[in-house]
Design a protein around this motif. Structure first.
Motif, mmCIF file in Angstrom:
data_model
loop_
_atom_site.group_PDB
_atom_site.id
_atom_site.type_symbol
_atom_site.label_atom_id
_atom_site.label_comp_id
_atom_site.label_asym_id
_atom_site.label_seq_id
_atom_site.Cartn_x
_atom_site.Cartn_y
_atom_site.Cartn_z
ATOM 1 N N TYR A 5 -4.016 28.311 -26.191
ATOM 2 C CA TYR A 5 -5.263 28.243 -25.423
ATOM 3 C C TYR A 5 -5.238 29.241 -24.271
ATOM 4 O O TYR A 5 -4.257 29.298 -23.515
ATOM 5 C CB TYR A 5 -5.480 26.836 -24.840
ATOM 6 C CG TYR A 5 -5.705 25.780 -25.902
ATOM 7 C CD1 TYR A 5 -6.990 25.501 -26.369
ATOM 8 C CD2 TYR A 5 -4.629 25.082 -26.444
ATOM 9 C CE1 TYR A 5 -7.199 24.544 -27.350
ATOM 10 C CE2 TYR A 5 -4.826 24.127 -27.426
ATOM 11 C CZ TYR A 5 -6.119 23.862 -27.876
ATOM 12 O OH TYR A 5 -6.314 22.919 -28.857
ATOM 13 N N LEU A 6 -6.292 30.017 -24.163
ATOM 14 C CA LEU A 6 -6.553 30.795 -22.964
ATOM 15 C C LEU A 6 -7.573 30.010 -22.151
ATOM 16 O O LEU A 6 -8.667 29.706 -22.637
ATOM 17 C CB LEU A 6 -7.105 32.179 -23.309
ATOM 18 C CG LEU A 6 -7.597 33.004 -22.110
ATOM 19 C CD1 LEU A 6 -6.472 33.270 -21.109
ATOM 20 C CD2 LEU A 6 -8.234 34.311 -22.578
ATOM 21 N N ILE A 7 -7.207 29.660 -20.924
ATOM 22 C CA ILE A 7 -8.046 28.808 -20.087
ATOM 23 C C ILE A 7 -8.474 29.605 -18.864
ATOM 24 O O ILE A 7 -7.640 30.041 -18.065
ATOM 25 C CB ILE A 7 -7.296 27.527 -19.673
ATOM 26 C CG1 ILE A 7 -6.890 26.752 -20.941
ATOM 27 C CG2 ILE A 7 -8.152 26.665 -18.760
ATOM 28 C CD1 ILE A 7 -6.026 25.521 -20.671
ATOM 29 N N VAL A 8 -9.768 29.802 -18.748
ATOM 30 C CA VAL A 8 -10.329 30.615 -17.673
ATOM 31 C C VAL A 8 -10.757 29.694 -16.532
ATOM 32 O O VAL A 8 -11.718 28.941 -16.657
ATOM 33 C CB VAL A 8 -11.525 31.443 -18.175
ATOM 34 C CG1 VAL A 8 -12.095 32.281 -17.044
ATOM 35 C CG2 VAL A 8 -11.105 32.318 -19.341
ATOM 36 N N THR A 232 -14.398 28.036 -17.920
ATOM 37 C CA THR A 232 -14.950 27.181 -16.865
ATOM 38 C C THR A 232 -15.711 27.995 -15.818
ATOM 39 O O THR A 232 -16.082 27.451 -14.776
ATOM 40 C CB THR A 232 -13.838 26.363 -16.170
ATOM 41 O OG1 THR A 232 -13.067 27.222 -15.317
ATOM 42 C CG2 THR A 232 -12.926 25.699 -17.187
ATOM 43 N N GLY A 233 -15.953 29.265 -16.094
ATOM 44 C CA GLY A 233 -16.673 30.111 -15.143
ATOM 45 C C GLY A 233 -18.180 30.035 -15.339
ATOM 46 O O GLY A 233 -18.684 29.233 -16.142
ATOM 47 N N GLY A 340 -17.051 22.245 -17.219
ATOM 48 C CA GLY A 340 -17.070 22.301 -15.768
ATOM 49 C C GLY A 340 -18.429 22.630 -15.193
ATOM 50 O O GLY A 340 -19.400 22.871 -15.904
ATOM 51 N N ARG A 341 -18.472 22.638 -13.866
ATOM 52 C CA ARG A 341 -19.716 22.844 -13.137
ATOM 53 C C ARG A 341 -20.423 24.144 -13.505
ATOM 54 O O ARG A 341 -21.596 24.166 -13.845
ATOM 55 C CB ARG A 341 -19.397 22.916 -11.634
ATOM 56 C CG ARG A 341 -19.771 21.704 -10.830
ATOM 57 C CD ARG A 341 -19.647 22.079 -9.361
ATOM 58 N NE ARG A 341 -19.572 20.901 -8.524
ATOM 59 C CZ ARG A 341 -19.610 20.938 -7.211
ATOM 60 N NH1 ARG A 341 -19.701 22.087 -6.603
ATOM 61 N NH2 ARG A 341 -19.539 19.828 -6.503
#
Length: 370
Positions: A5-8, A232-233, A340-341
């Motif tokens: 997983y690449l998690i931003v 999550t950006g 995410g937000r």
């Protein structure tokens, strides 16, 4: 390098998913963030005077979810606190959110819940289905209290008239006819005992998790291989703003250290009708730090633009319609989770983002390839 997983993003959504996938599924996770720290907007730090500050404005953790509380409790002990705020208007402090104590301040004598309810019934503007933030407040407490506490604060915060904003904006703030003067109503209210940043360090401490800061995800995608992307950006940024930029509000924080134990009588004081800032936060009231000095932070809402952080999605019909175009495109994206937000363009509380991340972990863990 190859990762599962690449998690931003190293905020709640990214950190919780990395921890769950690493500890429960044995997955190799690379967490990247373009900032120079972990924790996202929940990051905290000690200033030069030794005062613990929330870097991006006050983050008051609370939840009604046992699952979320128990999950985070693996990584922190808690400092229990009931968040108390005041509002400064007409030259004095007022109890806020509106409750029986506020009502007594307004009428200038002791009262009862029954009298308050009867008086509010006279003051309310009858609106069966409030459609915006102005309507939701005047239907609860009438025009006078709306103008005292809400109207100009909302204009400063959002740079839009309350009539233009969803009812949920002001509807988040409770109105009580008892003496409960807590800012929030959730059954669990606390701060991580050693701070948010210490908690995030523990969440991300698993040996299967690698963290790279000051790293742009577009460059990282070119350089590594991975099976699945967790993003999550800002969702509009992911799609190169192809439908135009989503609107946000940003913030500017001005800290000031004072040679006195406390500056104001509460952790947070709102300024709906005075000054350009919306509030002054003195976090020592919540953290319980014992110091002869204090640091206050004045918070100024600003327009979002280059070099500024996107703090608040605009909760209005035009913004929601633009987001929906991006959401439809995201739903068709293969091998990517938007969490995410910023990735869902919603103003979620911290516990809600943790809950969203846990739910996405459950979904990913159920997939045959996970």
């Amino acid at each position: 390098m190859s990762y599962d997983y690449l998690i931003v993003g190293a905020g709640y959504a990214g950190a919780v998913l990395a921890e769950r996938l690493a500890s429960q599924r044995g997955a190799r996770c690379l967490v990247i963030d373009r900032r120079d720290h972990i924790g996202g907007n929940s990051h905290d730090h000690y200033d030069a005077a030794g005062v613990l500050l929330h870097t991006y404005g006050p983050h008051y953790f609370r939840t009604n979810s046992d699952r979320i509380r128990e999950y985070l409790s693996q990584f922190t002990e808690w400092h229990a606190v009931e968040y108390k705020i005041l509002s400064w208007t007409n030259g004095r402090y007022w109890q806020f959110p509106i409750n029986l104590n506020t009502f007594e301040q307004i009428i200038g004598r002791p009262s009862t819940s029954e009298e308050m309810e009867a008086t509010l019934a006279e003051w309310r503007v009858p609106i069966a289905e409030p459609k915006n933030s102005e309507e939701v407040i005047i239907s609860q407490v009438g025009t006078k209290l709306y103008e005292m506490f809400f109207k100009n604060y909302t204009r400063k915060q959002w740079r839009r008239d309350p009539q233009e904003l969803d009812a949920s904006v002001c509807g988040r703030i409770p109105v009580r006819i008892n003496r409960d003067d807590r800012y929030l109503s959730e059954k669990f209210q606390a701060l991580p005992k050693e701070g948010y940043t210490a908690m995030f360090r523990r969440i991300l401490a698993h040996p299967n998790i690698e963290v790279r800061l000051k790293t742009d995800y577009r460059e990282a995608r070119q350089q590594i291989s991975y099976r699945h992307l967790i993003y999550t950006g800002p969702i509009d940024e992911y799609f190169d703003h192809c439908y135009g930029p989503l609107p946000y509000r940003s913030l500017r924080f001005e800290p000031e250290t004072l040679q006195q134990e406390y500056f104001q009588p509460a952790m947070q004081v709102n300024y709906p009708n005075d000054h350009d800032f919306t509030r002054i936060v003195e976090l020592k009231h919540a953290t319980g730090q014992k110091l002869p000095v204090t640091t206050i932070v004045r918070e100024y809402p600003e327009d979002f633009g280059p070099g500024r952080e996107p703090y608040y999605p605009i909760p209005a019909p035009d913004a929601r319609a633009l987001y929906q175009r991006y959401a439809d495109r995201a739903a068709a994206e293969k091998g990517v989770s938007f969490v995410g937000r910023l990735a869902t363009y919603r103003y979620y509380n911290m516990d809600q983002v943790v809950g969203m991340a846990l739910a996405e972990f459950d979904r990913l863990a159920s997939l045959p390839s996970s």
